[in-house]
Design an enzyme around this catalytic site. Structure first.
Site, PDB file in Angstrom:
ATOM      1  N   SER A 200      42.107  43.182  29.171  1.00  0.00           N
ATOM      2  CA  SER A 200      43.268  44.010  29.522  1.00  0.00           C
ATOM      3  C   SER A 200      43.945  43.552  30.802  1.00  0.00           C
ATOM      4  O   SER A 200      45.175  43.617  30.920  1.00  0.00           O
ATOM      5  CB  SER A 200      42.845  45.473  29.651  1.00  0.00           C
ATOM      6  OG  SER A 200      42.296  45.942  28.436  1.00  0.00           O
ATOM      7  N   HIS A 246      43.666  46.779  35.147  1.00  0.00           N
ATOM      8  CA  HIS A 246      45.036  46.753  34.644  1.00  0.00           C
ATOM      9  C   HIS A 246      46.044  46.492  35.758  1.00  0.00           C
ATOM     10  O   HIS A 246      46.929  45.640  35.624  1.00  0.00           O
ATOM     11  CB  HIS A 246      45.359  48.079  33.953  1.00  0.00           C
ATOM     12  CG  HIS A 246      44.567  48.296  32.703  1.00  0.00           C
ATOM     13  ND1 HIS A 246      44.776  49.377  31.871  1.00  0.00           N
ATOM     14  CD2 HIS A 246      43.571  47.580  32.127  1.00  0.00           C
ATOM     15  CE1 HIS A 246      43.940  49.315  30.840  1.00  0.00           C
ATOM     16  NE2 HIS A 246      43.193  48.234  30.988  1.00  0.00           N
TER      17      HIS A 246
END
Length: 295
Positions: A200, A246
């Site tokens: 991610s 992230h």
């Protein structure tokens, strides 16, 4: 006393290279020439002129392949080799996870963990490789399970080929790996005892780069911006998601993309090589300082 009037200041309005009378503010993503709507052909990111599209369809050798607007030489093939390789690696590692849980425990991101016998494992214990290997791992169960790798691979397939085309393979690979590394480093700095897996961070880096490069090329920013906002909302609202991974990946990816997209032509090669190198050195320095503070 002179009665001659000063000439009116010239205004430089860009025009289409094939139709000089038509004002244009869109550039071809390969040759960087201005093109009008009649000369635009949709590309993965932005638009290309008719000549570059024709040249790409004919195919050309490495020595004559045109360069993109960001300075990358056009690949020998339109196949996004790096993107497909990354997807293949993630799937192969996921299958290995299903066969043995040790793959996750031995290679996931883990900052510092003290075993019952006093042994320190994780990055602080000298296992620096975890900062990189974690981006090829995904949850095999828990709250997300199979959807974790499914979403990440879909996102990589959706934005990866376009970025690989406009950046070239090596710039694109550096962007991906450093974005993933940036996510791991931020997790290590903020929560060294935390553990995480997933691509991610690298994916968010690609999102950030897609937005920056899209703006540079005049492509619509709405779709990628919407995707970013939705994913950031999920990141901070769903329990168990590593926001550090992230955000760290997003910031690093956007910064590298700024250097890729806006480097002056005269310093382009220097900045395109220098920015990833400087980013890697900075991240390595942060990890070193944090490790010294933990030991």
């Amino acid at each position: 006393m002179s009665t001659e009037q000063s000439p009116a200041p010239e205004t430089s309005v860009p025009t289409c290279y094939r139709h000089p009378g038509r004002e244009s503010h869109v550039r071809c993503t390969r040759c960087d020439r201005y093109i009008c709507p009649d000369c635009m052909r949709d590309a993965a990111v932005g638009h290309q002129c008719v000549e570059c599209v024709a040249g790409g369809n004919r195919g050309s050798g490495r020595s004559t392949a045109p360069r993109t607007v960001l300075g990358a030489r056009g690949p020998d093939s339109a196949v996004p080799v790096v993107t497909y390789t990354l997807i293949g690696l993630c799937i192969a590692v996921y299958l290995a996870e299903l066969a043995s849980m040790r793959v996750v425990t031995d290679f996931m991101m883990l900052g510092r963990w003290v075993q019952p016998d006093g042994e320190v494992i994780g990055v602080a214990g000298g296992q620096w490789y975890r900062l990189v290997t974690t981006m090829f791992l995904h949850e095999r169960g828990g709250s997300f399970g199979f959807t974790h790798i499914l979403f990440n691979m879909w996102a990589l397939y959706a934005v990866g080929p376009a970025l690989e085309q406009v950046l070239g393979r090596w710039r694109y690979l550096a962007l991906y790996l450093l974005s993933g590394l940036g996510g791991s480093v931020l997790l290590y700095l903020v929560d060294p005892s935390g553990a995480a897996v997933g691509a991610s961070g690298a994916i968010f880096g690609l999102f950030g780069a897609y937005f920056v490069i899209g703006r540079r090329l005049g492509a619509p920013a709405g779709p990628i911006l919407f995707l970013l906002v939705i994913n950031l909302a999920i990141t901070f609202s769903v329990k168990g998601i590593s926001w550090e991974g992230h955000v760290g990946g997003l910031v690093v990816g956007a910064l590298i993309a700024l250097a890729y997209a806006y480097a002056p032509a005269a310093q382009r090669r220097l900045l395109h090589i220098g920015m990833p190198v400087v980013t890697f050195v900075a991240l390595a320095a942060l990890v070193t300082v944090k490790t010294l503070a933990l030991t």
